[in-house]
Design a protein around this motif. Structure first.
Motif, PDB file in Angstrom:
ATOM      1  N   ASP A   1       1.297  -2.763   0.122  1.00 49.35           N
ATOM      2  CA  ASP A   1       0.754  -1.997   0.210  1.00 49.35           C
ATOM      3  C   ASP A   1       0.320  -1.353  -0.605  1.00 49.35           C
ATOM      4  OD1 ASP A   1       1.138  -2.009   3.175  1.00 49.35           O
ATOM      5  OD2 ASP A   1       2.179  -0.375   3.450  1.00 49.35           O
TER       6      ASP A   1
ATOM      7  N   THR B   1       4.281  -3.431  10.250  1.00 47.16           N
ATOM      8  CA  THR B   1       5.644  -3.621   9.420  1.00 47.16           C
ATOM      9  C   THR B   1       7.225  -3.993  11.043  1.00 47.16           C
ATOM     10  OG1 THR B   1       4.312  -1.902   8.017  1.00 47.16           O
ATOM     11  CG2 THR B   1       6.976  -2.339   8.505  1.00 47.16           C
TER      12      THR B   1
ATOM     13  N   TYR C   1       6.769  -6.898   5.464  1.00 47.33           N
ATOM     14  CA  TYR C   1       5.773  -8.038   6.032  1.00 47.33           C
ATOM     15  C   TYR C   1       6.148  -8.940   5.964  1.00 47.33           C
ATOM     16  CZ  TYR C   1       2.904  -3.737   5.259  1.00 47.33           C
ATOM     17  OH  TYR C   1       1.827  -2.357   5.503  1.00 47.33           O
TER      18      TYR C   1
ATOM     19  N   ALA D   1       7.549  -3.480   2.529  1.00 44.55           N
ATOM     20  CA  ALA D   1       5.374  -2.653   2.791  1.00 44.55           C
ATOM     21  C   ALA D   1       5.242  -2.243   1.556  1.00 44.55           C
ATOM     22  CB  ALA D   1       5.394  -2.058   3.942  1.00 44.55           C
ATOM     23  N   ALA D   2       5.912  -1.030   1.317  1.00 51.26           N
ATOM     24  CA  ALA D   2       5.909  -0.884   0.351  1.00 51.26           C
ATOM     25  C   ALA D   2       4.806  -0.699  -0.366  1.00 51.26           C
ATOM     26  CB  ALA D   2       6.606   0.471  -0.230  1.00 51.26           C
TER      27      ALA D   2
ATOM     28  N   ASP E   1      -2.770   8.306  -1.334  1.00 54.96           N
ATOM     29  CA  ASP E   1      -1.365   8.234  -1.485  1.00 54.96           C
ATOM     30  C   ASP E   1      -0.169   9.910  -1.365  1.00 54.96           C
ATOM     31  OD1 ASP E   1      -1.764   6.023  -0.537  1.00 54.96           O
ATOM     32  OD2 ASP E   1      -1.871   5.276  -2.583  1.00 54.96           O
TER      33      ASP E   1
ATOM     34  N   TYR F   1      -1.420  -5.082  -2.930  1.00 55.78           N
ATOM     35  CA  TYR F   1      -2.847  -5.096  -2.294  1.00 55.78           C
ATOM     36  C   TYR F   1      -3.763  -4.430  -1.073  1.00 55.78           C
ATOM     37  CZ  TYR F   1      -1.067  -9.478  -4.060  1.00 55.78           C
ATOM     38  OH  TYR F   1      -0.166 -10.557  -4.844  1.00 55.78           O
ATOM     39  N   GLY F   2      -3.463  -3.410  -0.706  1.00 53.45           N
ATOM     40  CA  GLY F   2      -4.040  -2.548  -0.080  1.00 53.45           C
ATOM     41  C   GLY F   2      -4.485  -3.132   1.321  1.00 53.45           C
TER      42      GLY F   2
ATOM     43  N   SER G   1      -3.917  -3.840   5.179  1.00 53.67           N
ATOM     44  CA  SER G   1      -3.626  -2.781   6.598  1.00 53.67           C
ATOM     45  C   SER G   1      -2.858  -4.044   7.511  1.00 53.67           C
ATOM     46  CB  SER G   1      -4.491  -2.232   7.099  1.00 53.67           C
ATOM     47  OG  SER G   1      -4.071  -2.067   8.495  1.00 53.67           O
ATOM     48  N   TRP G   2      -1.315  -3.657   7.574  1.00 51.87           N
ATOM     49  CA  TRP G   2      -0.198  -4.845   8.098  1.00 51.87           C
ATOM     50  C   TRP G   2       0.601  -4.391   9.127  1.00 51.87           C
ATOM     51  CZ3 TRP G   2      -2.775  -9.413   8.502  1.00 51.87           C
ATOM     52  CH2 TRP G   2      -2.373 -10.914   8.727  1.00 51.87           C
TER      53      TRP G   2
ATOM     54  N   TYR H   1       2.151 -11.645   5.479  1.00 50.49           N
ATOM     55  CA  TYR H   1       1.310 -11.281   4.623  1.00 50.49           C
ATOM     56  C   TYR H   1      -0.052 -11.719   4.034  1.00 50.49           C
ATOM     57  CZ  TYR H   1      -0.837  -7.001   2.456  1.00 50.49           C
ATOM     58  OH  TYR H   1      -1.337  -5.811   1.840  1.00 50.49           O
TER      59      TYR H   1
END
Length: 284
Positions: free
Chosen positions: A198, A207, A213, A194-195, A14, A201-202, A204-205, A216
């Motif tokens: 992410d 957007t 999301y 989303a941010a 990141d 929880y991390g 991938s999904w 999710y």
């Protein structure tokens, strides 16, 4: 009492500065000011609320850590609420991250006074005789909304009835219990930005066009809650990842703008610095 913070996990990827070189932040400094602190009230106004500011050189973002919980603070600012009665000392650690994900840390001890006792009618509204279950009032105008952080209404956008059907929000159920715990039933998925999802929880999904999301994947979870009243404003805080039906990160503290026996309107400041609103109801 526990300081309120959102739980966010940061990965080294990141913090890429584009040249692959790691830079360790330096000159990390932290200030902590209890709300209402003055000569006559050195430990604050009794709300238990403390505003923190961290600064450093060569820094990309900061993370506050207290009692195993974490809050990301890209601008270095965070607000924590401590509720153990009386004057108590708390250790809060700040990690400053530089390019390449390398970090340095520092711990500060803050003394703050908490004297808030929630009124009986607020407790009765929240959990009744033992527990009470709440949901997003999807049938109401403005059940979700956004505006400036200091507004009391969602002046930028307010959802029309059932505007967000099918995204994983309207089947969520939050059960507040009198022992300070809660259960959050997701029915397998949630809805949010989303941010912060992410970061927390991390997973991938996909957007959507608004940076959100839908559906999710998050399992049911438990959390704890506390009540406070910084500057006299009733505030409900989730001590972990609890939220108001639309996940926006931030410190997971929700100002109670209005309430009745079976309904409350809340506002939180998300990780984007905006005010995010919702209406919860305990009526099915």
């Amino acid at each position: 009492m526990i300081g309120m913070a959102s739980i966010i996990a940061c990965q080294p990827d990141d913090f890429d500065n584009g040249n692959g070189l790691a830079t360790v932040p330096s000159n990390l400094e932290i200030t902590a000011i209890p709300v209402g602190q003055n000569t006559d009230n050195p430990y604050g106004d009794g709300s238990g609320t403390v505003n923190f500011t961290a600064t450093a050189s060569d820094v990309i973002t900061y993370k506050y850590i207290y009692n195993g919980q974490e809050i990301m603070a890209p601008a270095g600012k965070a607000t924590l609420v401590f509720s153990t009665s009386g004057v108590n000392s708390y250790d809060v650690t700040v990690e400053a991250y530089g390019a390449g994900g390398v970090s340095t840390s520092k711990t500060i001890t803050v003394e703050v006074l908490s004297i808030y006792v929630a009124p009986d009618d607020l407790l009765e509204m929240l959990h009744g005789d033992g527990e009470k279950t709440w949901r997003i009032k999807a049938e109401s105008n403005g059940h979700f909304g956004v505006g400036p952080a200091n507004e009391t209404t969602p002046v930028w956008w307010a959802a029309s009835p059932n505007d967000k059907a099918g995204v994983g929000a309207y089947d969520d159920r939050i059960t507040f219990k009198s022992d300070g715990t809660l259960t959050y039933v997701t029915n397998g998925d949630i809805y949010g930005q989303a941010a912060p999802l992410d970061a927390d929880y991390g997973i991938s999904w996909e957007t959507n066009s608004d940076g959100e999301y839908a559906n999710y994947p998050v399992d049911d979870f438990t959390d704890t809650w506390t009540l406070s009243a910084p500057d006299g404003q009733e505030t409900l805080t989730f001590n972990g990842k609890g939220f108001h039906g639309f996940y926006v990160g931030g410190n997971h503290s929700y100002t109670i703008l209005s309430r009745s026996e079976n309904e409350m309107t809340l506002r939180t400041v998300g990780s984007d610095g905006n005010g995010w609103f919702c209406i919860l109801t305990s009526e099915e």
